[in-house]
Design an enzyme around this catalytic site. Structure first.
Site, short mmCIF file in Angstrom:
data_model
loop_
_atom_site.label_atom_id
_atom_site.label_comp_id
_atom_site.label_asym_id
_atom_site.label_seq_id
_atom_site.Cartn_x
_atom_site.Cartn_y
_atom_site.Cartn_z
N CYS A 75 0.85 -1.07 0.04
CA CYS A 75 0.07 -0.09 -0.06
C CYS A 75 0.88 1.29 0.13
O CYS A 75 1.50 1.63 -1.09
CB CYS A 75 -1.05 0.15 1.20
N HIS A 159 -3.57 -4.99 1.42
CA HIS A 159 -2.94 -5.41 2.83
C HIS A 159 -2.64 -6.64 3.19
O HIS A 159 -3.64 -7.26 3.87
CB HIS A 159 -3.75 -4.59 3.90
N GLU A 161 -1.11 -8.50 5.21
CA GLU A 161 -0.61 -8.41 6.64
C GLU A 161 -1.99 -8.38 7.59
O GLU A 161 -2.12 -8.76 8.60
CB GLU A 161 0.21 -7.46 7.12
N1 GLN Z 1 -3.63 6.24 0.93
C1 GLN Z 1 -2.57 6.09 1.87
C2 GLN Z 1 -1.33 7.04 1.06
O1 GLN Z 1 -1.75 7.52 0.15
C3 GLN Z 1 -2.12 4.84 1.51
C4 GLN Z 1 -3.12 3.79 2.31
C5 GLN Z 1 -2.40 2.76 3.14
O2 GLN Z 1 -1.26 2.57 3.06
N2 GLN Z 1 -3.43 2.06 3.60
O3 GLN Z 1 -0.24 6.94 1.32
#
Ligand code: GLN
Length: 184
Positions: A75, A159, A161
Site C-alpha cells: 500500500c 494489505h 498483513e
Molecule cells: N492512502 C495512503 C497513502 O496515500 C495509503 C493507504 C494505506 O497504506 N493503507 O499513503
C-alpha cells in the site's frame, strides 16, 4: 532469516507478527544502520506523505536506497518505492485513486499460478498508472495490477498483513531465501 520492518509509521506490527509466524527473525527498523545486516526489508502501509517525511528525517530514505536485498512494499509502501518517491521501482502509482464510494473494499484475488482465491483488503489503495517492461503482474483486480514484482522488489496495493492468509509473505520470504542462497 533476519527481516526488517520499517517502523516509523503504519502497519508494521501486523507485518512483524505474520513474518514471525513464518519463522523469520523480525527487527523493527527505526535507524539507518539497522538496515545494513538485514536479509530482507518490508515497507508497510500507512500514509505515504508522513512516511516519506519521517524517513527523510531519520535518514532512512538513503538507507533503503542503499539496501541491496529483497524489499516488500504494501500500500503506502508501494507508493514510497515508485519513480516519484524513492525511485527504486520502474513504476508510477496514483495515491487514493479509487473513487470515494469504493475508497476501501475487499475482493478475492487470484494469484498467478494458484487456484484458491486470496482475500485482498484495500484501504485507500494506490493504483498503478504506469510500469516498465520488467515489472511482472502477479495478481489483478478488475483488470488493475495489484501485486507486482520487479527483480528483488515485490509490491501489493492491498494489505496481506491484515488477513490470516500468509501466501504473499511466503512469496516474499521465498525471494529472500533465494537471494541468501545466491549470496552464500
Ligand atoms: N492512502 C495512503 C497513502 O496515500 C495509503 C493507504 C494505506 O497504506 N493503507 O499513503
Amino acid at each position: 532469516m533476519k527481516i526488517g520492518v520499517l517502523a516509523v509509521q503504519g502497519n508494521f506490527r501486523e507485518h512483524g507478527a505474520m513474518l514471525r509466524r513464518l519463522g523469520a527473525d523480525v527487527v523493527e527498523v527505526r535507524k539507518p544502520e539497522q538496515v545494513d545486516d538485514l536479509d530482507g526489508l518490508v515497507v508497510p502501509g500507512g500514509e505515504s506523505t508522513t512516511f516519506m517525511r519521517l524517513m527523510r528525517l531519520y535518514g532512512l530514505d538513503e538507507a533503503v536506497q542503499r539496501f541491496g536485498g529483497p524489499v516488500f512494499g504494501t500500500c503506502a509502501g508501494m507508493i514510497v518505492l515508485d519513480r516519484r518517491h524513492l525511485g527504486l521501482m520502474d513504476l508510477e502509482v496514483d495515491r487514493n485513486a479509487y473513487g470515494r464510494q469504493v475508497a476501501s473494499f475487499e475482493a478475492d484475488l487470484i494469484l498467478q499460478g494458484e487456484v484458491d482465491p486470496l482475500r485482498g483488503v484495500f484501504i485507500r489503495a494506490p493504483r498503478l498508472r504506469d510500469r516498465g517492461a520488467d515489472v511482472e503482474v502477479l495478481a489483478e483486480h478488475d483488470g488493475e495490477p495489484v501485486l507486482l514484482r520487479e527483480g528483488r522488489f515485490l509490491v501489493a496495493a492491498f494489505h496481506p498483513e491484515l488477513t490470516e492468509d500468509t501466501r504473499v509473505h511466503e512469496l516474499f520470504l521465498d525471494g529472500v531465501r533465494e537471494a541468501m542462497s545466491v549470496r552464500a
